[in-house]
Design an enzyme around this catalytic site. Structure first.
Site, short mmCIF file in Angstrom:
data_model
loop_
_atom_site.label_atom_id
_atom_site.label_comp_id
_atom_site.label_asym_id
_atom_site.label_seq_id
_atom_site.Cartn_x
_atom_site.Cartn_y
_atom_site.Cartn_z
N CYS A 281 0.82 -1.21 0.00
CA CYS A 281 0.00 0.00 0.00
C CYS A 281 0.86 1.27 0.00
CB CYS A 281 -1.00 -0.02 1.15
SG CYS A 281 -2.39 1.13 0.86
N LYS B 173 -11.06 8.92 -1.40
CA LYS B 173 -10.37 7.72 -0.94
C LYS B 173 -10.96 6.48 -1.60
CE LYS B 173 -9.04 5.27 3.28
NZ LYS B 173 -9.13 5.24 4.77
N HIS C 123 -4.44 -4.22 0.34
CA HIS C 123 -4.21 -4.76 1.68
C HIS C 123 -4.65 -6.21 1.77
CE1 HIS C 123 -2.79 -1.29 3.95
NE2 HIS C 123 -3.66 -0.54 3.30
N GLU D 237 -3.56 -8.40 3.55
CA GLU D 237 -3.42 -8.88 4.93
C GLU D 237 -4.61 -8.52 5.81
OE1 GLU D 237 -2.23 -4.59 5.39
OE2 GLU D 237 -2.15 -6.13 3.82
#
Length: 313
Positions: A142, A163, A235, A237
């Site tokens: 990221c 965003k 992301h 994770e």
């Protein structure tokens, strides 16, 4: 094979409850196996949560992995106990004389901050430059991907107006690339960032292999031809609840965040989100460990040399 982490690390109990094989250092030291040495530079505020997420992904591999945690500096943390940092994290001065098989640099909540205004920017550049001479393969996640592209290719920061938040569909571009081995033609992955990574921009300004993209989120996965630098703009994770927690946090701070796309059932934040990216995340990290780290790293890390690595055609 298991991951090897300090016996008292909080992640140990969490992962054991998930039936993940954790080998304490006290037992691992009795085995005559050369584990992979992986360093995690954790830039996220909630370090215990983040380290647990990455350790979970590293655990799903037949390779034995010895993980060490690195902090960027010695400033006090607002979200992580000082005792935890002192007990489980190393300073760069403690590791810079060693070589590692892999380095993971996590994201950071700095999407709207200019690089030169990041308080630890110079130190981060030093670590990234060190990695080129001391680490077989580095995985940038990221915000770290954006920082790595700035360092390696001098790419300026490109920021979205709004965003990017949600779970997006991605298409692979080279099914025969080692990092993509076993991937479905399309897969889901979460994003939470302001950074903009367009395929055309990276193709024009870098020699990276663009491996996976999204029509909405742009480039998701790219790598240098020698696989020593791998960039993940999302992301993989993240836990099932991480995007939800970020959404609630932003609401609490008086912001007007967009509901994360393709995340809540029926797009309703009152519904429990479902993790639809978990298998992809495990496969990505397993492939990185196997093809970018294990199959390229020297058996004796004291013999590490940049000349050992070849570029794929």
């Amino acid at each position: 094979m298991p991951i090897r982490i300090p016996d008292q690390l909080p992640a140990s109990d969490v992962l054991r409850e998930e039936n993940i094989f954790i080998m304490p250092l006290s037992r691992a030291s009795t085995q005559e196996i050369r584990p992979l040495r992986v360093l995690i530079l954790n830039l996220m505020p909630k370090k215990i949560e983040t380290e647990t997420q990455f350790l979970r992904l590293l655990s799903n591999s037949p390779l034995q992995v010895d993980v060490e945690l690195l902090r960027i500096d010695d400033r006090p943390s607002k979200n992580t106990p000082t005792e935890h940092l002192d007990n489980f994290y190393r300073q760069f001065e403690m590791v810079k004389g060693r070589n590692f098989d892999g380095l993971i640099i996590t994201g950071a909540p700095l999407g709207l901050v200019q690089f030169e205004d990041v308080i630890y920017w110079d130190h981060l550049k030093t670590i990234m430059e060190w990695a080129n001479k001391h680490v077989t393969s580095t995985l940038y996640v990221c915000w770290a991907a954006q920082a790595g592209l700035k360092l390696l290719y001098d790419l300026p920061k490109r920021t979205r107006k709004d965003k990017l938040s949600g779970v997006y569909n991605h298409e692979i571009h080279n099914p025969y690339h080692p990092i993509l081995r076993g991937f479905d033609d399309t897969f889901l992955a979460p994003h939470s960032r302001y950074a903009d990574f367009s395929q055309e921009y990276l193709a024009e300004h870098t020699d990276l292999d663009v491996l996976a993209t999204s029509d909405v989120a742009g480039v998701y996965l790219a790598a240098t031809k020698d696989k020593r630098n791998v960039f993940v703009t999302g992301h993989p994770e993240y836990d099932a609840h991480t995007l939800h927690n970020e959404y609630i946090r932003d609401l609490g701070e008086g912001m007007e965040p967009v509901i994360p796309i393709n995340y809540y059932p029926n797009n309703n934040p009152d519904n429990k989100p479902v993790a639809s990216w978990r298998s992809h995340g495990h496969l990505l990290f397993s492939n990185w460990l196997n093809y970018c780290v294990y199959q390229q790293t020297p058996y004796d890390l004291d013999h590490f040399s940049e000349d050992n690595f070849t570029k794929d055609d």
